[in-house]
Design an enzyme around this catalytic site. Sequence first.
Site, PDB file in Angstrom:
ATOM      1  N   GLY A   1       0.820  -1.212   0.000  1.00  0.00           N
ATOM      2  CA  GLY A   1       0.000   0.000   0.000  1.00  0.00           C
ATOM      3  C   GLY A   1       0.853   1.261   0.000  1.00  0.00           C
ATOM      4  O   GLY A   1       2.086   1.198   0.036  1.00  0.00           O
ATOM      5  N   SER A   2       0.195   2.403  -0.020  1.00  0.00           N
ATOM      6  CA  SER A   2       0.918   3.668  -0.129  1.00  0.00           C
ATOM      7  C   SER A   2       1.710   3.984   1.149  1.00  0.00           C
ATOM      8  O   SER A   2       2.791   4.587   1.078  1.00  0.00           O
ATOM      9  CB  SER A   2      -0.051   4.810  -0.448  1.00  0.00           C
ATOM     10  N   THR A   3       1.199   3.576   2.316  1.00  0.00           N
ATOM     11  CA  THR A   3       1.945   3.821   3.562  1.00  0.00           C
ATOM     12  C   THR A   3       3.168   2.907   3.608  1.00  0.00           C
ATOM     13  O   THR A   3       4.273   3.335   3.969  1.00  0.00           O
ATOM     14  CB  THR A   3       1.038   3.583   4.790  1.00  0.00           C
TER      15      THR A   3
ATOM     16  N   ASP B   1       2.830  -3.361   8.136  1.00  0.00           N
ATOM     17  CA  ASP B   1       1.829  -3.172   7.082  1.00  0.00           C
ATOM     18  C   ASP B   1       0.858  -2.066   7.481  1.00  0.00           C
ATOM     19  O   ASP B   1       0.736  -1.723   8.662  1.00  0.00           O
ATOM     20  CB  ASP B   1       1.065  -4.492   6.856  1.00  0.00           C
ATOM     21  N   GLY B   2       0.159  -1.537   6.503  1.00  0.00           N
ATOM     22  CA  GLY B   2      -0.865  -0.525   6.728  1.00  0.00           C
ATOM     23  C   GLY B   2      -2.210  -1.155   7.015  1.00  0.00           C
ATOM     24  O   GLY B   2      -2.328  -2.366   7.207  1.00  0.00           O
TER      25      GLY B   2
ATOM     26  N   GLU C   1      -1.152 -10.831   2.649  1.00  0.00           N
ATOM     27  CA  GLU C   1      -0.900 -10.069   3.881  1.00  0.00           C
ATOM     28  C   GLU C   1      -1.212 -10.924   5.108  1.00  0.00           C
ATOM     29  O   GLU C   1      -0.465 -10.920   6.092  1.00  0.00           O
ATOM     30  CB  GLU C   1      -1.749  -8.793   3.890  1.00  0.00           C
TER      31      GLU C   1
ATOM     32  N   LYS D   1      -8.461  -4.719   6.134  1.00  0.00           N
ATOM     33  CA  LYS D   1      -7.377  -4.570   5.177  1.00  0.00           C
ATOM     34  C   LYS D   1      -7.805  -5.121   3.824  1.00  0.00           C
ATOM     35  O   LYS D   1      -8.803  -5.816   3.732  1.00  0.00           O
ATOM     36  CB  LYS D   1      -6.126  -5.335   5.662  1.00  0.00           C
ATOM     37  N   GLY D   2      -7.040  -4.776   2.795  1.00  0.00           N
ATOM     38  CA  GLY D   2      -7.330  -5.316   1.471  1.00  0.00           C
ATOM     39  C   GLY D   2      -7.765  -4.280   0.459  1.00  0.00           C
ATOM     40  O   GLY D   2      -8.113  -4.625  -0.669  1.00  0.00           O
TER      41      GLY D   2
ATOM     42  N   GLY E   1      -5.939  -2.549  -1.156  1.00  0.00           N
ATOM     43  CA  GLY E   1      -5.028  -2.741  -2.285  1.00  0.00           C
ATOM     44  C   GLY E   1      -5.072  -4.151  -2.845  1.00  0.00           C
ATOM     45  O   GLY E   1      -4.213  -4.536  -3.642  1.00  0.00           O
TER      46      GLY E   1
END
Length: 223
Positions: free
Chosen positions: A29-31, A81-82, A103, A94-95, A97
Amino acid sequence: MNQDELKALVGQAALQYVVPGQIVGVGTGSTVNKFIDALASMKDQIKGAVSSSEASTARLRALGITVFDSNEVSELAVYIDGADEINGQGHMVKGGGAALTREKIVAAQSKMFVCIADESKLVDTLGAFPLPVEVIPMSSARVIAQFAKMGAQASLRLKEGEPWVTDNGQHIVDVKGLKITDPVAFESQVSQWPGVVTVGVFAYQKAQICLLGTADGVKTLKF
Ligand code: 5RP
């Protein structure tokens, strides 16, 4: 600070949890991209990474970080992870992305999950963010109908009019209208529906630490 700067702040802060000489679990992800960029500064101090997506693998390799197959590594000290949402117990959605299955696998092989997120992700109750569910393509209509019976609205994620295809060759159903008050029970229930590969509720693989990017700096939440 804008959201992008908050993501960079927590990505940098996550380096304190990377154990020198070891392999680190890396999310998507972006983070996490900010974390990967920061990780390049200590690439000579780590053995490498286990990655949760093709996108993160490509970014890690481009920076000269070795990526191991998860089957080659028995246990990881830490997974970073983000999240799309995180509650006060460390349970997450989550998910966003579409990388939720890998993950969850990498999180499961890690002793500690460190979530990195900006403060917009902290919620009282999970469910405002559409819940991603990875499904075997032939089961999507049935899974969507099951969610309708719960009073939720599920739909197939599309890309240019065609079903989104994950790194695992499966499809994604996104579910709106949920209030997930008991994340452990919800994850157990939906995981048993035929055709569900992974539900994006991370209650069993919850975070132990959240580094939350706020206007006042990084706050460390422990669960
Ligand atoms: C990808 C994920 C991400 O961690 C989640 O979507 C958060 O992404 P971002 O850091 O871009 O906000 O679960 O599958």
